[in-house]
Design a protein around this motif. Structure first.
Motif, PDB file in Angstrom:
ATOM      1  N   TYR A   1       0.829  -1.214   0.000  1.00  0.00           N
ATOM      2  CA  TYR A   1       0.000   0.000   0.000  1.00  0.00           C
ATOM      3  C   TYR A   1       0.865   1.268   0.000  1.00  0.00           C
ATOM      4  O   TYR A   1       0.621   2.202  -0.763  1.00  0.00           O
ATOM      5  CB  TYR A   1      -0.914   0.004   1.223  1.00  0.00           C
ATOM      6  N   VAL A   2       1.892   1.282   0.860  1.00  0.00           N
ATOM      7  CA  VAL A   2       2.745   2.485   0.968  1.00  0.00           C
ATOM      8  C   VAL A   2       3.619   2.642  -0.261  1.00  0.00           C
ATOM      9  O   VAL A   2       3.696   3.730  -0.861  1.00  0.00           O
ATOM     10  CB  VAL A   2       3.620   2.416   2.240  1.00  0.00           C
ATOM     11  N   PHE A   3       4.288   1.558  -0.675  1.00  0.00           N
ATOM     12  CA  PHE A   3       5.222   1.645  -1.802  1.00  0.00           C
ATOM     13  C   PHE A   3       4.522   1.650  -3.157  1.00  0.00           C
ATOM     14  O   PHE A   3       5.110   2.039  -4.165  1.00  0.00           O
ATOM     15  CB  PHE A   3       6.209   0.468  -1.766  1.00  0.00           C
ATOM     16  N   GLY A   4       3.254   1.220  -3.190  1.00  0.00           N
ATOM     17  CA  GLY A   4       2.550   1.088  -4.457  1.00  0.00           C
ATOM     18  C   GLY A   4       1.912   2.361  -4.974  1.00  0.00           C
ATOM     19  O   GLY A   4       1.212   2.325  -5.996  1.00  0.00           O
ATOM     20  N   GLY A   5       2.103   3.473  -4.291  1.00  0.00           N
ATOM     21  CA  GLY A   5       1.614   4.748  -4.805  1.00  0.00           C
ATOM     22  C   GLY A   5       0.342   5.267  -4.172  1.00  0.00           C
ATOM     23  O   GLY A   5      -0.225   6.261  -4.634  1.00  0.00           O
ATOM     24  N   TRP A   6      -0.130   4.626  -3.081  1.00  0.00           N
ATOM     25  CA  TRP A   6      -1.352   5.094  -2.429  1.00  0.00           C
ATOM     26  C   TRP A   6      -1.093   6.201  -1.405  1.00  0.00           C
ATOM     27  O   TRP A   6      -2.030   6.711  -0.804  1.00  0.00           O
ATOM     28  CB  TRP A   6      -2.071   3.921  -1.771  1.00  0.00           C
ATOM     29  N   CYS A   7       0.158   6.560  -1.205  1.00  0.00           N
ATOM     30  CA  CYS A   7       0.512   7.687  -0.320  1.00  0.00           C
ATOM     31  C   CYS A   7       1.421   8.638  -1.108  1.00  0.00           C
ATOM     32  O   CYS A   7       2.585   8.876  -0.720  1.00  0.00           O
ATOM     33  CB  CYS A   7       1.223   7.189   0.931  1.00  0.00           C
ATOM     34  N   PRO A   8       0.944   9.212  -2.210  1.00  0.00           N
ATOM     35  CA  PRO A   8       1.817   9.976  -3.115  1.00  0.00           C
ATOM     36  C   PRO A   8       2.401  11.242  -2.497  1.00  0.00           C
ATOM     37  O   PRO A   8       3.518  11.629  -2.850  1.00  0.00           O
ATOM     38  CB  PRO A   8       0.895  10.325  -4.291  1.00  0.00           C
ATOM     39  N   ASN A   9       1.680  11.880  -1.601  1.00  0.00           N
ATOM     40  CA  ASN A   9       2.178  13.132  -1.022  1.00  0.00           C
ATOM     41  C   ASN A   9       3.151  12.921   0.124  1.00  0.00           C
ATOM     42  O   ASN A   9       4.029  13.755   0.362  1.00  0.00           O
ATOM     43  CB  ASN A   9       1.003  13.986  -0.529  1.00  0.00           C
ATOM     44  N   THR A  10       2.977  11.805   0.847  1.00  0.00           N
ATOM     45  CA  THR A  10       3.780  11.610   2.057  1.00  0.00           C
ATOM     46  C   THR A  10       4.897  10.587   1.893  1.00  0.00           C
ATOM     47  O   THR A  10       5.806  10.538   2.725  1.00  0.00           O
ATOM     48  CB  THR A  10       2.869  11.173   3.218  1.00  0.00           C
ATOM     49  N   TRP A  11       4.827   9.734   0.856  1.00  0.00           N
ATOM     50  CA  TRP A  11       5.921   8.790   0.604  1.00  0.00           C
ATOM     51  C   TRP A  11       6.554   9.133  -0.741  1.00  0.00           C
ATOM     52  O   TRP A  11       5.975   8.920  -1.795  1.00  0.00           O
ATOM     53  CB  TRP A  11       5.430   7.347   0.585  1.00  0.00           C
ATOM     54  N   CYS A  12       7.773   9.654  -0.674  1.00  0.00           N
ATOM     55  CA  CYS A  12       8.491  10.064  -1.879  1.00  0.00           C
ATOM     56  C   CYS A  12       9.718   9.194  -2.126  1.00  0.00           C
ATOM     57  O   CYS A  12      10.678   9.616  -2.769  1.00  0.00           O
ATOM     58  CB  CYS A  12       8.902  11.534  -1.766  1.00  0.00           C
ATOM     59  N   GLY A  13       9.723   7.998  -1.580  1.00  0.00           N
ATOM     60  CA  GLY A  13      10.835   7.084  -1.773  1.00  0.00           C
ATOM     61  C   GLY A  13      11.826   7.133  -0.620  1.00  0.00           C
ATOM     62  O   GLY A  13      11.752   7.987   0.271  1.00  0.00           O
ATOM     63  N   PHE A  14      12.753   6.208  -0.643  1.00  0.00           N
ATOM     64  CA  PHE A  14      13.789   6.156   0.394  1.00  0.00           C
ATOM     65  C   PHE A  14      14.746   7.334   0.215  1.00  0.00           C
ATOM     66  O   PHE A  14      15.041   7.753  -0.905  1.00  0.00           O
ATOM     67  CB  PHE A  14      14.555   4.841   0.324  1.00  0.00           C
ATOM     68  N   SER A  15      15.214   7.853   1.342  1.00  0.00           N
ATOM     69  CA  SER A  15      16.056   9.044   1.295  1.00  0.00           C
ATOM     70  C   SER A  15      17.126   8.988   2.382  1.00  0.00           C
ATOM     71  O   SER A  15      16.884   8.503   3.496  1.00  0.00           O
ATOM     72  CB  SER A  15      15.201  10.305   1.492  1.00  0.00           C
ATOM     73  N   LEU A  16      18.320   9.485   2.057  1.00  0.00           N
ATOM     74  CA  LEU A  16      19.396   9.577   3.052  1.00  0.00           C
ATOM     75  C   LEU A  16      19.070  10.570   4.152  1.00  0.00           C
ATOM     76  O   LEU A  16      19.696  10.564   5.214  1.00  0.00           O
ATOM     77  CB  LEU A  16      20.701   9.991   2.358  1.00  0.00           C
ATOM     78  N   ALA A  17      18.069  11.422   3.908  1.00  0.00           N
ATOM     79  CA  ALA A  17      17.647  12.380   4.933  1.00  0.00           C
ATOM     80  C   ALA A  17      17.130  11.678   6.182  1.00  0.00           C
ATOM     81  O   ALA A  17      17.084  12.280   7.255  1.00  0.00           O
ATOM     82  CB  ALA A  17      16.566  13.309   4.377  1.00  0.00           C
ATOM     83  N   ALA A  18      16.763  10.407   6.040  1.00  0.00           N
ATOM     84  CA  ALA A  18      16.281   9.651   7.201  1.00  0.00           C
ATOM     85  C   ALA A  18      17.362   9.497   8.268  1.00  0.00           C
ATOM     86  O   ALA A  18      17.059   9.284   9.441  1.00  0.00           O
ATOM     87  CB  ALA A  18      15.789   8.277   6.756  1.00  0.00           C
ATOM     88  N   PHE A  19      18.631   9.616   7.855  1.00  0.00           N
ATOM     89  CA  PHE A  19      19.731   9.466   8.811  1.00  0.00           C
ATOM     90  C   PHE A  19      20.089  10.787   9.482  1.00  0.00           C
ATOM     91  O   PHE A  19      20.954  10.814  10.355  1.00  0.00           O
ATOM     92  CB  PHE A  19      20.965   8.891   8.095  1.00  0.00           C
ATOM     93  N   HIS A  20      19.431  11.877   9.080  1.00  0.00           N
ATOM     94  CA  HIS A  20      19.678  13.172   9.713  1.00  0.00           C
ATOM     95  C   HIS A  20      18.795  13.329  10.944  1.00  0.00           C
ATOM     96  O   HIS A  20      17.690  12.804  11.004  1.00  0.00           O
ATOM     97  CB  HIS A  20      19.376  14.315   8.732  1.00  0.00           C
TER      98      HIS A  20
END
Length: 487
Positions: free
Chosen positions: A223-242
């Motif tokens: 559900y999350v990766f398949g495009g049903w959260c287009p505004n809030t899930w923009c893919g994996f990001s290195l910003a997650a480690f900040h």
């Protein structure tokens, strides 16, 4: 003048009624799917206990030790730490910082997976731990065997809890409710086939649980990766480690807050193991606690609703709306609690037969039915107050309250009544109730005295401090850049 005032009164009442109705609709959209998800997911534990309980008294006591103590110990930590995601994503959604929600989700995964790995030895060496704690050797050995089957469930927790909170803060949790309900039905079917038909025993019961839980998680990933959260899930990001350290601090305080509540019951089950006829005491106590926990899952829906509504409104900067939401949700929760309390009084003497055919255990459960009904009623108050604290990001304050009310008041009183006054498991349960009553009174007082305008200010400061420009997170992610342009 008086006539005009009298004429305006019905309009005022009508306006208030509309506000209450609108708030009830908002609450139900959050609470109902969350209730379904919580009840069915915890129901998998209860169904497994029911199937294992009919294998034998020792198996039931061993499973009770693992589920109520080991699993609850770990579950409390990870679920509590995931509530930091609930606070941050809820306030970010209210403030329309949509792109940050996926970043907060990934940060939660990093922190929770590391936490689960640190806690892994608790499952590996649980038999030795229970023996050191003085539990009977035969029960401890079976418990150690069952605990190894729980390891796949341990690594389900870090992902599932965070995704659920991420989805519910943006009002997309019906998918979790549907997935959980379908998996629960599958779990009952698989348990019946593996245990009753194929006679696979403990491996069959635990295998059915693992399959059912991971199907829920796979569905959420799709559900999350398949495009049903287009505004809030923009893919994996290195910003997650900040900015992991400040999120870690909030996660730890969140974990302490909730795990202390879950550990409270676990400590009492452990203490029940030192009573006379410990196997019966543990079995009866764990059955009642599972009933309470299942009931608590319903009211966790109201905890979720309180957290989401408060965090969303604080993120928007609307203090009055947050305050009004707390009043409406509290009223709904207490009304439902009264209904469950009456049902428990009516059927409390027959509940034990759902989990065991041992007459001695059933009689012990029946003796606890009055105290069980009181705990059911209290469950309608405490979760809402905790949800308000999560929505406002005040988990640290609640953690201190839980330590004082549960472990400095509830447990000592339970020990005195159970051992010194020779009231047995009834005394332990009375101590538990006293601790919950004290916690509810203190949290209720704090909620009433809350300055909601000050909470709006704190939420704004928190969001602005951790806000990142999507274009700085990943130059390759054009979807995030579009979100910024739209804003």
């Amino acid at each position: 003048m008086d006539e005009r005032l009298l004429g305006s009164e019905p309009n005022h009442i009508s306006s208030l009624s509309r506000r209450i109705w609108v708030e009830m609709i908002k609450t139900s959209k959050i609470a109902f799917p969350s209730m379904i998800a919580r009840v069915t997911q915890f129901g998998m534990f209860v169904v497994t206990q029911a199937f294992i309980g009919h294998l034998g008294e020792l198996d039931l006591a061993a499973y009770a030790l693992i589920q109520i103590i080991t699993v609850r110990f770990v579950n409390g930590i990870i679920l509590g730490m995931s509530s930091a995601t609930e606070t941050l994503c809820g306030q970010a959604f209210g403030a329309k910082h949509y792109h940050m929600m996926g970043i907060y989700l990934q940060r939660s995964w990093i922190i929770n997976i590391a936490t689960a790995t640190i806690l892994l030895p608790v499952f590996i060496f649980s038999a030795q731990i229970f023996k050191l704690l003085g539990e009977e050797d035969d029960v401890a050995e079976i418990a150690g065997y069952i605990s190894l089957w729980f390891i796949p469930v341990l690594y389900y927790f870090p992902f599932a809890f965070s995704i659920q909170k991420y989805l519910q803060t943006q009002l997309k949790n019906p998918i979790v409710g549907w997935l959980s309900a379908l998996s629960f039905v599958l779990h009952v079917l698989l348990s019946w086939i593996f245990v009753s038909k194929l006679s696979l025993g403990i491996p069959g019961a635990m295998g059915a649980m693992i399959i059912s839980y991971w199907l829920v998680l796979i569905g959420m990933f799709v559900y999350v990766f398949g495009g049903w959260c287009p505004n809030t899930w923009c893919g994996f990001s290195l910003a997650a480690f900040h900015d992991l350290l400040p999120v870690l601090k909030l996660s730890i305080s969140s974990g302490v807050m909730l795990c202390l509540e879950l550990w409270y019951n676990a400590v009492l089950v452990l203490l029940a193991g030192y009573l006379k006829n410990a196997t019966v005491a543990i079995s009866a106590f764990s059955i009642c606690l599972n009933i309470i926990a299942w009931d608590f899952m319903v009211f966790l829906g109201f905890l979720t609703a309180a957290s989401v509504r408060v965090s969303n409104e604080l993120g928007k900067g609307d203090a009055e709306a947050a305050k009004f939401a707390v009043k409406v949700i509290s009223g709904l929760s207490v009304c439902l609690g009264v209904v469950f309390w009456i049902l428990c009084l009516c059927f409390g003497h027959k509940i034990g037969y759902l989990f065991t055919s041992d007459e001695e255990v059933v009689e012990a459960v029946s003796d606890l039915s009055i105290l069980l009904s009181l705990s059911v009623l209290l469950n309608s108050v405490q979760p809402v107050l905790s949800g308000v604290a999560v929505g406002a990001g005040r988990q640290g304050v609640v953690a201190y309250i839980n330590i004082g009310c549960y472990f400095l008041i509830g447990v000592p009183v339970g020990v005195l009544l159970g051992y010194v006054a020779n009231l047995g498991i009834n005394g332990l349960w009375i101590g538990m109730i006293i601790g919950v009553v004290m916690q509810s009174l203190v949290l209720g007082y704090i909620t009433i005295k809350t300055d909601w305008n000050e909470q709006v200010k704190k939420a704004s400061e928190r969001l602005n401090r951790w806000l990142m420009n999507p274009s700085n997170e990943s130059n390759e992610n054009s979807a995030e850049e579009r979100l910024v342009d739209e804003r």
